[in-house]
Design a protein around this motif. Sequence first.
Motif, PDB file in Angstrom:
ATOM      1  N   TRP A  61      97.660  35.486 118.839  1.00 23.71           N
ATOM      2  CA  TRP A  61      98.062  36.601 119.223  1.00 23.71           C
ATOM      3  C   TRP A  61      97.994  37.783 118.359  1.00 23.71           C
ATOM      4  O   TRP A  61      97.549  38.815 118.698  1.00 23.71           O
ATOM      5  CB  TRP A  61      99.662  36.552 119.521  1.00 23.71           C
ATOM      6  N   VAL A  62      98.182  37.569 117.044  1.00 23.30           N
ATOM      7  CA  VAL A  62      97.802  38.806 115.986  1.00 23.30           C
ATOM      8  C   VAL A  62      96.488  39.150 116.157  1.00 23.30           C
ATOM      9  O   VAL A  62      96.122  40.485 116.038  1.00 23.30           O
ATOM     10  CB  VAL A  62      98.316  38.298 114.645  1.00 23.30           C
ATOM     11  N   GLU A  63      95.462  38.263 116.142  1.00 21.02           N
ATOM     12  CA  GLU A  63      94.234  38.729 116.180  1.00 21.02           C
ATOM     13  C   GLU A  63      93.854  39.511 117.691  1.00 21.02           C
ATOM     14  O   GLU A  63      92.953  40.287 117.597  1.00 21.02           O
ATOM     15  CB  GLU A  63      93.182  37.431 116.179  1.00 21.02           C
ATOM     16  N   VAL A  64      94.447  39.073 118.749  1.00 22.19           N
ATOM     17  CA  VAL A  64      94.310  39.712 119.889  1.00 22.19           C
ATOM     18  C   VAL A  64      94.757  41.071 119.870  1.00 22.19           C
ATOM     19  O   VAL A  64      94.224  42.211 120.106  1.00 22.19           O
ATOM     20  CB  VAL A  64      95.102  39.020 121.104  1.00 22.19           C
ATOM     21  N   VAL A  65      95.869  41.269 119.293  1.00 22.51           N
ATOM     22  CA  VAL A  65      96.632  42.564 119.159  1.00 22.51           C
ATOM     23  C   VAL A  65      95.611  43.560 118.273  1.00 22.51           C
ATOM     24  O   VAL A  65      95.521  44.744 118.368  1.00 22.51           O
ATOM     25  CB  VAL A  65      97.957  42.610 118.329  1.00 22.51           C
ATOM     26  N   ASN A  66      95.307  42.999 117.116  1.00 24.89           N
ATOM     27  CA  ASN A  66      94.274  43.889 116.171  1.00 24.89           C
ATOM     28  C   ASN A  66      92.957  44.179 116.859  1.00 24.89           C
ATOM     29  O   ASN A  66      92.415  45.262 116.480  1.00 24.89           O
ATOM     30  CB  ASN A  66      93.936  42.991 114.881  1.00 24.89           C
ATOM     31  N   LEU A  67      92.420  43.211 117.812  1.00 28.06           N
ATOM     32  CA  LEU A  67      91.188  43.377 118.466  1.00 28.06           C
ATOM     33  C   LEU A  67      91.494  44.637 119.434  1.00 28.06           C
ATOM     34  O   LEU A  67      90.581  45.355 119.672  1.00 28.06           O
ATOM     35  CB  LEU A  67      90.633  42.368 119.374  1.00 28.06           C
ATOM     36  N   GLN A  69      93.076  47.217 119.048  1.00 25.89           N
ATOM     37  CA  GLN A  69      92.917  48.644 118.366  1.00 25.89           C
ATOM     38  C   GLN A  69      91.651  49.229 118.188  1.00 25.89           C
ATOM     39  O   GLN A  69      91.339  50.216 117.703  1.00 25.89           O
ATOM     40  CB  GLN A  69      93.687  48.365 117.063  1.00 25.89           C
ATOM     41  N   LEU A  70      90.620  48.236 118.239  1.00 25.43           N
ATOM     42  CA  LEU A  70      89.063  48.634 118.055  1.00 25.43           C
ATOM     43  C   LEU A  70      88.707  49.474 119.385  1.00 25.43           C
ATOM     44  O   LEU A  70      89.441  49.339 120.570  1.00 25.43           O
ATOM     45  CB  LEU A  70      88.052  47.639 118.118  1.00 25.43           C
ATOM     46  N   ALA A  71      88.020  50.834 119.454  1.00 25.48           N
ATOM     47  CA  ALA A  71      87.526  51.657 120.339  1.00 25.48           C
ATOM     48  C   ALA A  71      87.266  50.798 121.397  1.00 25.48           C
ATOM     49  O   ALA A  71      87.391  51.293 123.021  1.00 25.48           O
ATOM     50  CB  ALA A  71      86.673  52.612 119.914  1.00 25.48           C
ATOM     51  N   GLY A  72      86.357  49.873 121.364  1.00 24.40           N
ATOM     52  CA  GLY A  72      85.754  49.458 122.441  1.00 24.40           C
ATOM     53  C   GLY A  72      86.556  48.464 123.434  1.00 24.40           C
ATOM     54  O   GLY A  72      86.382  47.690 124.427  1.00 24.40           O
ATOM     55  N   PHE A  73      87.854  48.100 122.817  1.00 23.56           N
ATOM     56  CA  PHE A  73      88.895  47.242 123.284  1.00 23.56           C
ATOM     57  C   PHE A  73      90.111  47.700 123.633  1.00 23.56           C
ATOM     58  O   PHE A  73      91.190  47.178 123.591  1.00 23.56           O
ATOM     59  CB  PHE A  73      89.312  45.871 122.390  1.00 23.56           C
ATOM     60  N   PHE A 112      77.926  40.890 122.625  1.00 24.60           N
ATOM     61  CA  PHE A 112      78.434  41.084 121.146  1.00 24.60           C
ATOM     62  C   PHE A 112      79.903  40.876 121.066  1.00 24.60           C
ATOM     63  O   PHE A 112      80.653  40.417 120.258  1.00 24.60           O
ATOM     64  CB  PHE A 112      77.957  42.131 120.188  1.00 24.60           C
ATOM     65  N   GLN A 113      80.421  41.960 121.806  1.00 27.19           N
ATOM     66  CA  GLN A 113      81.929  42.101 121.842  1.00 27.19           C
ATOM     67  C   GLN A 113      82.488  40.940 122.470  1.00 27.19           C
ATOM     68  O   GLN A 113      83.651  40.517 122.149  1.00 27.19           O
ATOM     69  CB  GLN A 113      82.349  43.385 122.934  1.00 27.19           C
TER      70      GLN A 113
END
Length: 375
Positions: A61-67, A69-73, A112-113
């Motif tokens: 879940w931490v990785e999903v939340v951090n992901l 925060q990227l512009a593409g996500f 890639f994403q």
Amino acid sequence: NICRSLFERHKLMFSLLLSIAILQQKGEINAQEWRFLLAGPTDTNVKEVNPAPEWMTEKVWVEVVNLSQLAGFNGFTKSFVKHVKHYRQYFESADAHKYPLDPDFDGKVNDFQKLLVIRCIRPDRFMMGVQEFVGKKVGERFIEPPPFDLAACYLESSVVAPLIFVLSSGADPMADLLKLCEQSNMSKRFEQVSLGQGQGPKAEKLIQMAMERGMWVCLQNCHLCQSWMPKLENIVETIDANRVHRDFRLWLTSMPSPSFPVSILQNGVKMTLEPPKGLKANLIRSYTRINDEYLSVSKDPAALKKMMYAICLFHAVIQDRRKFGPLGWNIGYDFTDGDLSMCQRQIKMMIDDYDDIPFKVIRVLCGEINYGGRV
């Protein structure tokens, strides 16, 4: 040239780096997304509540939340919560690397994403995803390494460029090297010495003699003679191509070792020797060592071909089982090409020497003695 000098576990990594470099030149890779793929999340304190703690760990879940925060996500966390049932199916899928994302994001992200999503939710399927990605971007040949071809390596060598076998556990290149000697009519001009305590002076004399007479010299297990490596480096660096017999070749075998001279590595023709990855690659390598003449000169060529296929497939299966760890073999047994060669010779002998093929004898020889003797 690069592929044959890499171990199997590094080849896909190299192909991925090559693909990324090409796409970066085209401006198709976002630097922040590439960094996330390599390093993962930077913020472990998230305010959002895990929507499905029964199947999703806090780390995921931490990785999903951090992901997100990227512009593409942007908005990926909300979409994930909205389609949490879909992502449970994604999480439980045997082919997660091929499973589509939720309807809101599947069409918005590129290949890639999608690797980033796999990295977060199903890291165990990441390497499979990388294979798919590399195959799409640069072609299937970059995920299927070519079979080992010692003759081609020899053609690229010279009197000042040694041929270096980088060994792995249980690997022995001598069968291939002796076969090449026979094909090149060098069997009578081939010498070998296994390096160890006190073998340095003997090896030096052999090299000097070989340079004068146009011989091949193989120095085995260079990693066991660390104190003599500086002397070997000096000998190789001082070879004068104009004063040495043109047929001279220096062959070296060594496990990966920090004491091996860097200059020899840089100037030599490097070849890794280990079981190929996958049944297909393993079978192809085994078949490249069998020529048509070997199969046709037999009392029953049809039976020999079937038996050769059977033993090559058996050899590939038991080697490939090692990738499953203790589930494959309790101990990582070193089943080598020498075991396969011995079985092939015995099978051919049994077919040629008996009117009726003694299958029970062949089974005992191959299964219980040659291979079973290692267990």
